[in-house]
Design an enzyme around this catalytic site. Structure first.
Site, short mmCIF file in Angstrom:
data_model
loop_
_atom_site.label_atom_id
_atom_site.label_comp_id
_atom_site.label_asym_id
_atom_site.label_seq_id
_atom_site.Cartn_x
_atom_site.Cartn_y
_atom_site.Cartn_z
NE ARG A 80 -2.73 1.10 3.56
CZ ARG A 80 -3.67 1.20 4.52
NH1 ARG A 80 -4.92 1.45 4.17
NH2 ARG A 80 -3.37 1.05 5.78
CG ASP A 124 -4.43 2.59 11.17
OD1 ASP A 124 -5.38 3.33 11.51
OD2 ASP A 124 -4.51 1.79 10.22
#
Length: 529
Positions: free
Chosen positions: A163, A443
């Site tokens: 990603r 996160d």
């Protein structure tokens, strides 16, 4: 360090970095930057203009101009054999130990995350590329100098996806013609350039997860980047394959269009639930009727989250693409049996909901949760995927995608947002992007929820369950109290050695600022040093 052809490296060259930052690799990135950066900037400007329209009273809706495309019977291109079964995917940052443990976890896929789970320090960015390059060179094994433990890649590793950073994030340490390069082009370009031949030799390919897209035009930009990158490297069109995270509210109204723009390169969409909640708050920031309850009450099986999940499954399967489920934030604690039991039960329930709805796979954040999720999908998904589950029962309207969760707001909700937001930012400033807090893996997305939800509550004087209203004064009092408690809990020595003063200041400014800033990571990135 000035390189040929207008390329400048401003970051320090640590041992091994020369393997990644070669003239040829940097020239490849420079070519992509020169061809596509102006379009990227125009699309970011379009985000701002769209937000102004919503702030002025408009609401997100499906695009009238693309109605015929949504009604068409087209399908996406072929999907590689090693991506046909993605029932459990594990995600995490790109440090060496994480890569080995994740690849060995028993999951079908590991998503190496250069975005929300990584603090993009220069060292993290380049060393992550070294680690991924070493995986394909057969050199990923290592011994941890801290404890002497050896880590080796097993015989049946997970498929690797990467990603890259979103279009809005920059890489301050690489300049082309005096301008910073988009972080996404750096992450994508370095991985593809250095590994495409080794990937082919391993009978796999360059596979990516694309984050934070807000329109099909942004997907078109990625598609054009893929086409150009493949041309330069002599790769057939369709060699690059991508899964797009639907983690912004505007993207949920353009899922068909995003699949269409990337149809030669896309294999599926993913319910990026945490960023999606953040985007819901941010997109509807000027409308007090969309104020949400405590984060824990904004659950996938209800209101706008259920609608978007169901629509994603129906849309993907109609087009022959996979519909991936999202991340359950619960994580186990090997030292606490009670916490373990709760985490396993929460994850199992979440994955049962996903597989029953028709998802083709799901995410976990910890290797211990792979068997839990795998067991649920094995029991309820007998084939490699559920592309045949068409969800003809689903009919989602714009109002469904905007339906607010019912629930309450509490002082504990205020305080939890403070604890999570500040501690995450502090860890991020120290170079850590995935942070376990209160038995959840946090996160950047969950930190974004924490600060935008508080901004929303303060702005509108949201009423708590006990009748009090959230004010800036109340928030700041809770902030000071929570930080005092945290300093005691961590010990003054640990707290004072960290970057808490900077994290507290930034968090306070983000919550009490007149305008809601688009991404906390843009401000925080300039503080990394």
């Amino acid at each position: 360090m000035v390189r040929p052809d207008g390329i400048t490296i401003t970051g320090a060259m640590a041992p091994g970095f020369e393997r990644i930052l070669t003239d040829d690799a940097l020239g490849f990135i420079a070519g992509l930057h020169r061809q596509f950066n102006a379009r990227r900037k125009d699309l970011l400007a379009a985000r701002v203009e769209r937000q102004k329209r919503w702030d002025a009273g408009a609401l997100p809706d499906f695009l009238a101009a693309t109605a015929s495309l949504r009604d068409g019977n087209w399908r996406v291109g072929s999907i590689p054999a090693d991506l046909q079964d993605r029932r459990v995917e594990i995600t995490g940052p790109t440090d060496r130990k994480m890569i080995i443990n994740a690849l060995n976890s028993g999951a079908k896929v590991f998503m190496a995350d250069c975005e929300d789970a990584t603090s993009p320090t220069w060292h993290n960015v380049v060393s992550g590329q070294i680690n991924m390059m070493d995986r394909w060179a057969g050199k990923i094994d290592f011994t941890d100098p801290a404890n002497g433990k050896s880590y080796k890649l097993g015989s049946n590793p997970a498929v690797l996806l990467v990603r890259p950073r979103g279009w809005h994030l920059m890489e301050a340490h690489i300049h082309v013609d005096g301008a910073e390069v988009a972080g996404g082009l750096v992450d994508f370009g370095l991985y593809l350039f250095h590994n495409h031949a080794a990937l082919k030799a391993h009978s796999t390919g360059p596979y990516f997860y694309l984050p934070k897209l807000e329109s099909h035009l942004e997907a078109r930009l990625w598609n054009d980047v893929f086409v150009e990158a493949q041309r330069v490297l002599g790769l057939p069109v369709g060699t690059v394959k991508a899964t797009v995270l639907i983690e912004t509210l505007p993207a949920a109204f353009e899922m068909d269009e995003i699949l269409y723009e990337l149809k030669d390169h896309i294999v599926g969409l993913n319910c990026g639930r945490w960023d999606y909640i953040f985007s819901f708050i941010k997109s509807l920031r000027a409308k007090p009727e969309f104020v949400l309850p405590d984060r824990g009450q904004v659950v996938m099986g209800k209101a706008f989250l259920k609608a978007y999940s169901d629509l994603l499954i129906k849309t993907c399967h109609r087009r022959g693409a996979f519909a991936m489920g999202g991340m359950s934030a619960a994580i186990p604690n090997r030292k606490d049996a009670v916490v373990n039991e709760k985490a396993f039960a929460a994850v199992a329930a979440d994955k049962l909901r996903e597989v029953s709805a028709g998802h083709d796979g799901t995410w976990v954040a910890h290797p211990d949760l792979v068997p839990v999720a795998m067991g649920v999908f094995n029991d309820h998904m007998k084939g490699p995927n559920q592309l045949g589950v068409m969800r003809a029962d689903v009919e989602v309207h714009a109002s469904d995608l905007l339906a607010v969760h019912k629930g309450t707001r509490t002082e504990e909700g205020v305080r939890l947002n403070i604890r999570v937001g500040v501690q995450y930012i502090e860890a991020w400033l120290r170079g850590q992007g995935a942070v376990p807090l209160y038995n959840l893996m946090e996160d950047a997305a969950t930190a974004e929820i924490s600060r935008t939800q508080l901004w929303q509550w303060v702005r509108y004087g949201a009423e708590l369950a006990d009748g009090r209203k959230v004010t800036a004064e109340m928030f700041e009092a809770c902030l000071a109290d929570e930080m005092a408690k945290l300093r005691d809990a961590l010990t003054p020595k640990v707290y004072d050695a960290g970057r808490f003063p900077e994290a507290v200041k930034l968090f306070n400014e983000l919550v009490t600022g007149r305008e809601l800033e688009a991404f906390l990571t843009e401000r925080a990135y300039r503080m990394l040093g």
